[in-house]
Design a protein around this motif. Structure first.
Motif, PDB file in Angstrom:
ATOM      1  N   ASP A   1      16.165  21.823   9.175  1.00 53.73           N
ATOM      2  CA  ASP A   1      16.156  21.940  10.628  1.00 53.73           C
ATOM      3  C   ASP A   1      16.449  23.346  11.112  1.00 53.73           C
ATOM      4  O   ASP A   1      16.216  23.650  12.284  1.00 53.73           O
ATOM      5  CB  ASP A   1      17.164  20.948  11.212  1.00 53.73           C
ATOM      6  CG  ASP A   1      16.776  19.528  10.858  1.00 53.73           C
ATOM      7  OD1 ASP A   1      15.810  19.021  11.440  1.00 53.73           O
ATOM      8  OD2 ASP A   1      17.402  18.954   9.951  1.00 53.73           O
TER       9      ASP A   1
ATOM     10  N   MET B   1      13.932  15.204  14.321  1.00 51.60           N
ATOM     11  CA  MET B   1      14.959  16.265  14.280  1.00 51.60           C
ATOM     12  C   MET B   1      14.304  17.643  14.332  1.00 51.60           C
ATOM     13  O   MET B   1      14.773  18.603  13.775  1.00 51.60           O
ATOM     14  CB  MET B   1      15.776  16.116  13.009  1.00 51.60           C
ATOM     15  CG  MET B   1      17.078  16.887  13.008  1.00 51.60           C
ATOM     16  SD  MET B   1      18.428  16.012  13.775  1.00 51.60           S
ATOM     17  CE  MET B   1      18.387  14.463  12.905  1.00 51.60           C
ATOM     18  N   LYS B   2      13.151  17.744  14.953  1.00 49.35           N
ATOM     19  CA  LYS B   2      12.455  19.025  15.007  1.00 49.35           C
ATOM     20  C   LYS B   2      12.869  19.846  16.212  1.00 49.35           C
ATOM     21  O   LYS B   2      12.540  21.014  16.316  1.00 49.35           O
ATOM     22  CB  LYS B   2      10.934  18.824  15.026  1.00 49.35           C
ATOM     23  CG  LYS B   2      10.370  18.317  13.720  1.00 49.35           C
ATOM     24  CD  LYS B   2      10.641  19.277  12.582  1.00 49.35           C
ATOM     25  CE  LYS B   2      10.173  18.692  11.269  1.00 49.35           C
ATOM     26  NZ  LYS B   2      10.937  19.163  10.128  1.00 49.35           N
TER      27      LYS B   2
HETATM   28 NI    NI Z   1      14.499  17.390  11.729  1.00 43.14          NI
END
Ligand code: NI
Lengths: 211, 211
Positions: free
Chosen positions: A85, A1-2
């Motif tokens: 995030d 989730m980067k």
């Molecule tokens: Ni992430």
């Protein structure tokens, strides 16, 4: 989730512990996720930094479990501390271009806007998405500038990044919001303030996110 | 000013816009610097992030002009945004070890403590210095735990990092504080609340920092 690409802003949950009326915070967020929430923004306006950090650690753990993006309201340092995030900033928070500099290009930066001018500025400053509102009167946010659905539609048509509507969206008006063609709806009370949180999320998801 | 070594904590000014009674903030800080203040902590408990950031940009400019270290209270993100020299956290703020992780080893991390146990924990967590207090009753801080001068002396004797006394220190009691052997005194009202800010700083500097 980067990566900030391919984020699903559809059913965007903004947290508010007050509307839970004493119910467990993490369990309530989990119910919302199980109901279809696609992203969580942790918003704490009166917590100490210590409390905010402790909550963020727990919400990050929950969000990771379900692979849901976690956005932190206002506090870039809390986002960095828990490797969230991204960050969502309002017009009274740090300038979006400064937030982008601190967070780097791989985190999500969202900006609250109420006019096309603010929306264009946010895009220019490097925002990944904008929140637009308040669309309807609400008690959960003190920012009371009202954006009409026509204005929302106009912003959407003139902005290249995803647009999330916010402010008083509920089961009664969500279809009118969905009709503007925006990318997501940010919800507080119409999910977390309901007795059956999961069911409320499912219904809103069906009315908007699955359009 | 990127090294946290050889910092002079002697006359440590903590900002408080309220005690200025309408006088210009930056001009007042400059008067305090001209009077001998060795370090500035920017402390804002009720500002929006936008206001805090704007003030920090201005105070950073001033501090750089005089080569005085600038420490930001609580907000690591504000410190990163203006490239301040460090952050000061209290027991209600983010844990010091997390602050250290975010800031890296070259920035100053200070921690408010009121017991030897907290002081030892702060050292272990990587603090560069500790604040100890409140030494005397005060209106400018809501944290009201009182640390006696004997307790302060005991903490100083058992801690390897610099110790800064805080809380109600003024021209009448500063010599008793100085006698404990600590490294610095943190002052709010006894400088910024005085009609002649520069003169007040000079007097305190002579009574403590030049000991
Ligand atoms: Ni992430």
């Amino acid at each position: 989730m980067k990566s900030n690409r391919n984020i699903n802003y559809g059913l965007y949950l903004v947290s508010d512990r007050d509307v839970l009326d004493g119910r467990d915070f993490i369990r309530s967020l989990e119910e919302a996720i199980l109901g279809g929430v696609t992203l969580i923004q942790l918003r704490e306006k009166n917590a100490t930094s210590s409390e905010f950090y402790s909550l963020a650690v727990k919400v990050k753990e929950l969000a990771s479990k379900y692979n849901i993006p976690l956005i932190i309201n206002d506090r870039i340092d809390i986002a960095l501390a828990v490797d969230a995030d991204g960050v969502h900033v309002g017009q009274d928070d740090m300038p979006a271009n400064v937030v982008r500099d601190i967070l780097g290009k791989d985190k999500i930066v969202g900006v609250s806007t109420a006019t096309l001018e603010e929306a264009l500025k946010a895009t220019e400053d490097g925002a990944d998405y904008i929140g637009v509102g308040a669309l309807f009167p609400t008690d959960t946010k003190t920012d009371t500038r009202i954006v009409t659905l026509d204005q929302l539609k106009n912003i959407k048509e003139n902005i290249s990044i995803p647009v999330v509507g916010i402010g008083g969206i509920n089961e009664n008006n969500i279809k009118s919001v969905s009709d503007t063609g925006i990318d997501g709806v940010a919800i507080v009370s119409a999910i977390l303030g309901k007795e059956d949180i999961r069911e409320a999320a499912v219904k809103l998801y069906n009315d908007f996110a699955r359009k």
